[in-house]
Design a protein around this motif. Sequence first.
Motif, PDB file in Angstrom:
ATOM      1  N   LEU A   1      95.566  20.671  -8.420  1.00  0.00           N
ATOM      2  CA  LEU A   1      94.801  19.531  -8.915  1.00  0.00           C
ATOM      3  C   LEU A   1      93.306  19.654  -8.666  1.00  0.00           C
ATOM      4  N   GLY A   2      92.927  20.447  -7.666  1.00  0.00           N
ATOM      5  CA  GLY A   2      91.525  20.559  -7.292  1.00  0.00           C
ATOM      6  C   GLY A   2      90.742  21.489  -8.185  1.00  0.00           C
ATOM      7  N   PRO A   3      89.550  21.905  -7.743  1.00  0.00           N
ATOM      8  CA  PRO A   3      88.699  22.803  -8.537  1.00  0.00           C
ATOM      9  C   PRO A   3      89.448  24.074  -8.935  1.00  0.00           C
ATOM     10  N   GLY A   4      89.393  24.404 -10.226  1.00  0.00           N
ATOM     11  CA  GLY A   4      90.092  25.584 -10.718  1.00  0.00           C
ATOM     12  C   GLY A   4      91.588  25.403 -10.788  1.00  0.00           C
ATOM     13  N   GLY A   5      92.050  24.155 -10.799  1.00  0.00           N
ATOM     14  CA  GLY A   5      93.485  23.878 -10.790  1.00  0.00           C
ATOM     15  C   GLY A   5      94.175  24.148 -12.111  1.00  0.00           C
ATOM     16  N   ASP A   6      95.434  23.775 -12.170  1.00  0.00           N
ATOM     17  CA  ASP A   6      96.275  23.994 -13.341  1.00  0.00           C
ATOM     18  C   ASP A   6      96.117  22.811 -14.302  1.00  0.00           C
TER      19      ASP A   6
ATOM     20  N   GLU B   1      87.028  18.104  -4.192  1.00  0.00           N
ATOM     21  CA  GLU B   1      85.744  18.802  -4.232  1.00  0.00           C
ATOM     22  C   GLU B   1      84.928  18.522  -2.975  1.00  0.00           C
ATOM     23  N   HIS B   2      85.102  17.333  -2.410  1.00  0.00           N
ATOM     24  CA  HIS B   2      84.406  16.951  -1.179  1.00  0.00           C
ATOM     25  C   HIS B   2      85.144  17.443   0.062  1.00  0.00           C
ATOM     26  N   GLY B   3      86.205  18.214  -0.138  1.00  0.00           N
ATOM     27  CA  GLY B   3      86.960  18.720   1.003  1.00  0.00           C
ATOM     28  C   GLY B   3      87.754  17.650   1.719  1.00  0.00           C
ATOM     29  N   LEU B   4      88.171  16.610   0.982  1.00  0.00           N
ATOM     30  CA  LEU B   4      88.919  15.481   1.553  1.00  0.00           C
ATOM     31  C   LEU B   4      88.171  14.888   2.749  1.00  0.00           C
ATOM     32  N   ALA B   5      86.853  14.784   2.593  1.00  0.00           N
ATOM     33  CA  ALA B   5      86.003  14.301   3.690  1.00  0.00           C
ATOM     34  C   ALA B   5      86.357  12.875   4.099  1.00  0.00           C
ATOM     35  N   GLU B   6      86.677  12.025   3.118  1.00  0.00           N
ATOM     36  CA  GLU B   6      87.053  10.650   3.437  1.00  0.00           C
ATOM     37  C   GLU B   6      88.534  10.599   3.833  1.00  0.00           C
TER      38      GLU B   6
ATOM     39  N   THR C   1      93.067   8.252 -16.142  1.00  0.00           N
ATOM     40  CA  THR C   1      92.281   9.482 -16.044  1.00  0.00           C
ATOM     41  C   THR C   1      91.165   9.336 -15.023  1.00  0.00           C
ATOM     42  N   SER C   2      90.571   8.156 -14.948  1.00  0.00           N
ATOM     43  CA  SER C   2      89.520   7.902 -13.973  1.00  0.00           C
ATOM     44  C   SER C   2      90.046   8.033 -12.546  1.00  0.00           C
ATOM     45  N   GLU C   3      91.215   7.461 -12.279  1.00  0.00           N
ATOM     46  CA  GLU C   3      91.785   7.521 -10.934  1.00  0.00           C
ATOM     47  C   GLU C   3      92.143   8.955 -10.549  1.00  0.00           C
ATOM     48  N   VAL C   4      92.708   9.710 -11.497  1.00  0.00           N
ATOM     49  CA  VAL C   4      93.024  11.115 -11.220  1.00  0.00           C
ATOM     50  C   VAL C   4      91.731  11.890 -10.969  1.00  0.00           C
ATOM     51  N   GLY C   5      90.692  11.567 -11.732  1.00  0.00           N
ATOM     52  CA  GLY C   5      89.396  12.217 -11.540  1.00  0.00           C
ATOM     53  C   GLY C   5      88.819  11.954 -10.160  1.00  0.00           C
ATOM     54  N   LEU C   6      89.060  10.769  -9.620  1.00  0.00           N
ATOM     55  CA  LEU C   6      88.579  10.450  -8.278  1.00  0.00           C
ATOM     56  C   LEU C   6      89.284  11.310  -7.231  1.00  0.00           C
ATOM     57  N   VAL C   7      90.577  11.539  -7.426  1.00  0.00           N
ATOM     58  CA  VAL C   7      91.309  12.402  -6.501  1.00  0.00           C
ATOM     59  C   VAL C   7      90.789  13.833  -6.592  1.00  0.00           C
ATOM     60  N   GLN C   8      90.478  14.294  -7.807  1.00  0.00           N
ATOM     61  CA  GLN C   8      89.915  15.636  -7.966  1.00  0.00           C
ATOM     62  C   GLN C   8      88.555  15.734  -7.271  1.00  0.00           C
ATOM     63  N   ARG C   9      87.752  14.690  -7.390  1.00  0.00           N
ATOM     64  CA  ARG C   9      86.451  14.668  -6.726  1.00  0.00           C
ATOM     65  C   ARG C   9      86.622  14.678  -5.213  1.00  0.00           C
ATOM     66  N   TRP C  10      87.649  14.009  -4.740  1.00  0.00           N
ATOM     67  CA  TRP C  10      87.977  13.985  -3.312  1.00  0.00           C
ATOM     68  C   TRP C  10      88.237  15.405  -2.808  1.00  0.00           C
TER      69      TRP C  10
ATOM     70  N   ASN D   1      99.697  17.478   1.978  1.00  0.00           N
ATOM     71  CA  ASN D   1     100.064  18.647   1.174  1.00  0.00           C
ATOM     72  C   ASN D   1      98.850  19.195   0.436  1.00  0.00           C
ATOM     73  N   HIS D   2      97.679  19.106   1.089  1.00  0.00           N
ATOM     74  CA  HIS D   2      96.420  19.401   0.400  1.00  0.00           C
ATOM     75  C   HIS D   2      96.302  20.845  -0.071  1.00  0.00           C
ATOM     76  N   GLU D   3      96.866  21.799   0.657  1.00  0.00           N
ATOM     77  CA  GLU D   3      96.732  23.194   0.228  1.00  0.00           C
ATOM     78  C   GLU D   3      97.466  23.424  -1.089  1.00  0.00           C
ATOM     79  N   LEU D   4      98.692  22.913  -1.165  1.00  0.00           N
ATOM     80  CA  LEU D   4      99.485  23.098  -2.384  1.00  0.00           C
ATOM     81  C   LEU D   4      98.945  22.255  -3.529  1.00  0.00           C
ATOM     82  N   ILE D   5      98.762  20.951  -3.287  1.00  0.00           N
ATOM     83  CA  ILE D   5      98.306  20.058  -4.348  1.00  0.00           C
ATOM     84  C   ILE D   5      96.877  20.389  -4.760  1.00  0.00           C
ATOM     85  N   GLY D   6      96.053  20.783  -3.798  1.00  0.00           N
ATOM     86  CA  GLY D   6      94.678  21.140  -4.113  1.00  0.00           C
ATOM     87  C   GLY D   6      94.590  22.345  -5.024  1.00  0.00           C
TER      88      GLY D   6
END
Length: 206
Positions: A85-90, A142-147, A131-140, A77-82
């Motif tokens: 939660l992603g860059p510029g999110g809510d 930012e990397h375009g879900l590369a991993e 907060t750290s774990e949520v931040g890792l998902v946000q960073r993911w 669900n990356h388009e919706l969740i991104g």
Amino acid sequence: MSVAALTERAGLTRRTFYSHYKDIPDFIEQVEEGILDDVRVLIRDIANATLPDLYHGIEELEPAPGSVELLRYVAENHELIGSLLGPGGDQGFIKKVIDLARSEVAGRMQTGIFPGALGAFFDYYLTSVVTSEVGLVQRWFEHGLAESPETMARIMTVIAFIRPGDLYGMPIDINVPEYGMKLMGLNLDNSSVSSQIPTSTLTEGE
């Protein structure tokens, strides 16, 4: 975005939209609540893991139970969740995710300790971890879900246990419960802080 623009893009009529939602804010709120309901169930599965389970998994290069399923849901669900939660999110949604995760893992993290004795120390520790774990998902994002979700789950599982000194071969051994209780035993409050402020910095009446 207007209702007209939304329904046109979705290929629906305005009547169909208003039969389910009052307006755009109501639509967004219901979408977010649907995501949070799904995430709550998935996080609950992770929270049920015991420390021995996690330690054994790390030794076998396996992620925390349930973590792959959670990250697969995020990826699917990356388009919706991104967008939330992603860059510029809510920011409001991000806080909801953090609060949800806190509430789901708090019980498990309190197992074997008396959080009341640690007071604010435990509260801040729990907030830091979540907060750290949520931040890792946000960073993911930012990397375009590369991993892959599988790789990311392994990264997030291990990072939760890494201390800064571990990276340099200089681990620090802290008895965290003992330290926390000693810290709370100092009983630092506003009065002790205020007593250290020079009188000249206070305005009349303070």
